[in-house]
Design a protein around this motif. Structure first.
Motif, PDB file in Angstrom:
ATOM      1  N   PRO A 144       0.796  -1.239   0.000  1.00 20.68           N
ATOM      2  CA  PRO A 144       0.000   0.000   0.000  1.00 20.68           C
ATOM      3  C   PRO A 144       0.825   1.284   0.000  1.00 20.68           C
ATOM      4  N   SER A 145       2.137   1.173   0.261  1.00 20.73           N
ATOM      5  CA  SER A 145       2.986   2.365   0.277  1.00 20.73           C
ATOM      6  C   SER A 145       3.750   2.567  -1.033  1.00 20.73           C
ATOM      7  N   HIS A 146       3.432   1.775  -2.055  1.00 21.25           N
ATOM      8  CA  HIS A 146       4.159   1.895  -3.322  1.00 21.25           C
ATOM      9  C   HIS A 146       3.883   3.238  -3.986  1.00 21.25           C
ATOM     10  N   GLU A 147       4.894   3.784  -4.674  1.00 22.02           N
ATOM     11  CA  GLU A 147       4.770   5.112  -5.288  1.00 22.02           C
ATOM     12  C   GLU A 147       3.672   5.175  -6.356  1.00 22.02           C
ATOM     13  N   LEU A 148       3.306   4.045  -6.940  1.00 21.00           N
ATOM     14  CA  LEU A 148       2.252   4.036  -7.957  1.00 21.00           C
ATOM     15  C   LEU A 148       0.856   4.250  -7.378  1.00 21.00           C
ATOM     16  N   MET A 149       0.749   4.338  -6.050  1.00 22.02           N
ATOM     17  CA  MET A 149      -0.561   4.577  -5.445  1.00 22.02           C
ATOM     18  C   MET A 149      -1.103   5.964  -5.805  1.00 22.02           C
ATOM     19  N   ILE A 150      -0.222   6.895  -6.177  1.00 19.55           N
ATOM     20  CA  ILE A 150      -0.679   8.211  -6.660  1.00 19.55           C
ATOM     21  C   ILE A 150      -1.450   8.027  -7.966  1.00 19.55           C
ATOM     22  N   ASP A 151      -0.855   7.259  -8.891  1.00 20.40           N
ATOM     23  CA  ASP A 151      -1.519   6.970 -10.167  1.00 20.40           C
ATOM     24  C   ASP A 151      -2.842   6.248  -9.929  1.00 20.40           C
ATOM     25  N   PHE A 152      -2.809   5.294  -9.007  1.00 23.22           N
ATOM     26  CA  PHE A 152      -3.998   4.507  -8.704  1.00 23.22           C
ATOM     27  C   PHE A 152      -5.117   5.408  -8.179  1.00 23.22           C
ATOM     28  N   ASN A 153      -4.774   6.271  -7.223  1.00 22.99           N
ATOM     29  CA  ASN A 153      -5.759   7.191  -6.653  1.00 22.99           C
ATOM     30  C   ASN A 153      -6.347   8.111  -7.719  1.00 22.99           C
ATOM     31  N   THR A 154      -5.487   8.625  -8.596  1.00 19.15           N
ATOM     32  CA  THR A 154      -5.938   9.538  -9.652  1.00 19.15           C
ATOM     33  C   THR A 154      -6.940   8.855 -10.575  1.00 19.15           C
ATOM     34  N   MET A 155      -6.644   7.622 -10.985  1.00 13.18           N
ATOM     35  CA  MET A 155      -7.556   6.879 -11.858  1.00 13.18           C
ATOM     36  C   MET A 155      -8.890   6.610 -11.169  1.00 13.18           C
ATOM     37  N   LEU A 156      -8.825   6.248  -9.891  1.00 11.24           N
ATOM     38  CA  LEU A 156     -10.052   5.936  -9.157  1.00 11.24           C
ATOM     39  C   LEU A 156     -10.922   7.168  -8.961  1.00 11.24           C
ATOM     40  N   GLN A 157     -10.286   8.330  -8.751  1.00 10.13           N
ATOM     41  CA  GLN A 157     -11.047   9.565  -8.543  1.00 10.13           C
ATOM     42  C   GLN A 157     -11.768  10.024  -9.806  1.00 10.13           C
ATOM     43  N   LYS A 158     -11.218   9.635 -10.956  1.00 10.86           N
ATOM     44  CA  LYS A 158     -11.848  10.019 -12.225  1.00 10.86           C
ATOM     45  C   LYS A 158     -12.999   9.094 -12.610  1.00 10.86           C
ATOM     46  N   SER A 159     -13.145   8.011 -11.879  1.00  7.73           N
ATOM     47  CA  SER A 159     -14.197   7.051 -12.188  1.00  7.73           C
ATOM     48  C   SER A 159     -15.584   7.612 -11.822  1.00  7.73           C
ATOM     49  N   LYS A 160     -16.585   7.195 -12.554  1.00 11.63           N
ATOM     50  CA  LYS A 160     -17.961   7.606 -12.258  1.00 11.63           C
ATOM     51  C   LYS A 160     -18.606   6.687 -11.225  1.00 11.63           C
ATOM     52  N   LYS A 161     -17.935   5.573 -10.947  1.00 14.13           N
ATOM     53  CA  LYS A 161     -18.487   4.613 -10.002  1.00 14.13           C
ATOM     54  C   LYS A 161     -18.140   5.003  -8.564  1.00 14.13           C
ATOM     55  N   ARG A 162     -19.159   5.065  -7.727  1.00 19.86           N
ATOM     56  CA  ARG A 162     -18.973   5.476  -6.333  1.00 19.86           C
ATOM     57  C   ARG A 162     -18.012   4.537  -5.597  1.00 19.86           C
ATOM     58  N   LYS A 163     -18.114   3.228  -5.884  1.00 16.66           N
ATOM     59  CA  LYS A 163     -17.278   2.234  -5.223  1.00 16.66           C
ATOM     60  C   LYS A 163     -15.788   2.505  -5.466  1.00 16.66           C
ATOM     61  N   LYS A 164     -15.446   2.916  -6.688  1.00 16.55           N
ATOM     62  CA  LYS A 164     -14.040   3.180  -7.023  1.00 16.55           C
ATOM     63  C   LYS A 164     -13.543   4.473  -6.380  1.00 16.55           C
ATOM     64  N   ARG A 165     -14.411   5.478  -6.324  1.00 19.28           N
ATOM     65  CA  ARG A 165     -14.007   6.729  -5.658  1.00 19.28           C
ATOM     66  C   ARG A 165     -13.780   6.489  -4.165  1.00 19.28           C
ATOM     67  N   ARG A 166     -14.616   5.630  -3.611  1.00 18.28           N
ATOM     68  CA  ARG A 166     -14.442   5.261  -2.192  1.00 18.28           C
ATOM     69  C   ARG A 166     -13.108   4.560  -1.989  1.00 18.28           C
ATOM     70  N   LEU A 167     -12.774   3.651  -2.898  1.00 21.60           N
ATOM     71  CA  LEU A 167     -11.490   2.953  -2.824  1.00 21.60           C
ATOM     72  C   LEU A 167     -10.340   3.935  -2.957  1.00 21.60           C
ATOM     73  N   GLY A 168     -10.506   4.949  -3.805  1.00 22.10           N
ATOM     74  CA  GLY A 168      -9.459   5.967  -3.987  1.00 22.10           C
ATOM     75  C   GLY A 168      -9.116   6.664  -2.687  1.00 22.10           C
ATOM     76  N   LEU A 169     -10.151   6.987  -1.882  1.00 24.29           N
ATOM     77  CA  LEU A 169      -9.921   7.631  -0.586  1.00 24.29           C
ATOM     78  C   LEU A 169      -9.169   6.688   0.348  1.00 24.29           C
ATOM     79  N   GLU A 170      -9.552   5.426   0.345  1.00 22.32           N
ATOM     80  CA  GLU A 170      -8.886   4.412   1.166  1.00 22.32           C
ATOM     81  C   GLU A 170      -7.411   4.272   0.779  1.00 22.32           C
TER      82      GLU A 170
END
Length: 412
Positions: A264-290
């Motif tokens: 969970p501390s990998h540097e690619l988590m920034i990319d992961f969060n960015t992709m999840l925040q752009k999603s229209k699905k609520r479940k993915k945006r929630r995961l982005g915050l986590e």
């Protein structure tokens, strides 16, 4: 008596070994070498010595001393290693491999390749089958050096174009290296284990010659085969490959989701969060915050401006919309006992303000929302920002004051 003599002899050997260890720990390599000489001479007089023990110790200790001794030379190291190869056939291939590593560390690539080639042709009855894994390693590292030669030839070809007989010979040499490297690299990565460098090189070969399906299959096998140990890099390589070839967001998210679970501390988590925040699905945006909360649990992320910016942007969006405040509350409940001291102390506020204004701003946004307008970090940074007449800090102060009731609901 004979028994007493053996006990005294054993005791003296143990004392000698302890002297060697002490000298090595204190980096007294000359002293260690002298004691090793005594130890070796004593073994020649010891007829009760077991087969396995002494040769292993002499090899390990002697190699370490020769690597650090100020007066040792490559010639002496090579001579010592050749003697160690004949000292015990059970360790022959291991000694050959370590010898090759030492040659490589000293830039002697051709000599290392020759050493590995000779080791590959070694045969000694049943020992050949017993040391099958070591033999595969020998072949794999030779394949790695073939890849190195291929890479050099590729660079020459790409720099000078494809004209003339000279380029034709370079291309032929390059293809020859490719074939030899591919065979050995392909074999080693079939064995369950961590083969990061070998996998990267093999995939590079396949991609260069356009065999993308084989490359994808190799990376999928390396990442998802349950026989292989959990390895964050396997998922990183797969993600990078998918990204290079323009794969769907769904495939990229799937690769990074497993990486998040493992590291969970990998540097690619920034990319992961960015992709999840752009999603229209609520479940993915929630995961982005986590994901972004989890990353900031680690000390290595404490001063990562991008990470704090991602978290600040998302919590502001939630606060403004007043939707999904329960998401923030759920993440904050497990952290409210230790994040204030870990991230939001007055000491950190002063240091962050002095070293990085952008970092202190993003953290102040999060601190103000999570801990309210009376938070030490928020109060110090917003005061300094307003004092310096920076407009965004005045806006920040108004925002936190306006939404302070949200803090009360989050802290619950």
């Amino acid at each position: 008596s004979s028994h007493e003599h053996k006990l005294n002899f054993k005791k003296s050997k143990e004392v000698c070994l302890s002297y060697i260890q002490d000298a090595m720990l204190q980096k007294q390599w000359k002293r260690a070498a002298e004691f090793l000489t005594f130890y070796t001479e004593s073994l020649e007089k010891d007829f009760s010595t077991q087969y396995m023990g002494p040769s292993e110790m002499i090899w390990r200790i002697g190699t370490e001393i020769l690597c650090h001794h100020s007066h040792s030379s490559m010639k002496e190291f090579n001579s010592f290693t050749e003697q160690m190869k004949t000292l015990g056939v059970k360790r022959y291939l291991k000694v050959c491999l370590e010898h090759a590593f030492h040659l490589l560390c000293n830039g002697l690539i051709d000599e290392a390749y020759q050493n590995l080639s000779l080791a590959e042709s070694w045969r000694f009855g049943e020992q050949t089958a017993i040391q099958d894994k070591e033999m595969k390693l020998i072949q794999a590292y030779r394949g790695l050096l073939d890849y190195y030669s291929w890479s050099k030839q590729k660079t020459i070809l790409l720099e000078h174009g494809q004209d003339g007989f000279e380029d034709l010979s370079v291309e032929q040499e390059m293809h020859s290296c490719f074939r030899k490297a591919a065979v050995n690299l392909k074999e080693i990565i079939k064995i369950p284990g961590v083969w990061d460098l070998f996998v990267k090189c093999y995939v590079d070969l396949l991609e260069f010659y356009g065999d993308h399906n084989e490359a994808r299959q190799v990376l999928n096998e390396y990442a998802y085969n349950s026989k292989f140990p959990a390895n964050p890099n396997a998922h990183v390589y797969l993600y990078q490959f998918l990204k290079r070839h323009g794969e769907s967001k769904k495939s990229l998210i799937s690769a990074l989701k497993i990486l998040h679970d493992i590291a969970p501390s990998h540097e690619l988590m920034i990319d992961f969060n960015t992709m999840l925040q752009k999603s229209k699905k609520r479940k993915k945006r929630r995961l982005g915050l986590e994901v972004i909360f989890a990353a900031l649990d680690y000390a290595g992320w404490k001063e990562n401006v991008k990470a704090w910016s991602c978290l600040a942007r998302q919590v502001k969006q939630i606060v403004i919309s007043e939707k999904h405040l329960d998401w923030i509350k759920q993440e904050w409940n497990s952290r409210k006992d230790w994040w204030p001291a870990f991230h939001f102390s007055r000491y950190l506020a002063k240091r962050n303000w002095q070293e990085n204004e952008s970092l202190s701003y993003e953290k102040a946004v999060v601190a103000g929302i999570l801990l309210g307008k009376d938070c030490k970090y928020f109060k110090y940074v917003s005061h300094q920002g307003c004092k310096a007449q920076v407009k965004r800090f005045r806006t920040l102060k108004k925002f936190v004051n306006k939404h302070n009731p949200v803090y009360l609901r989050i802290s619950g």
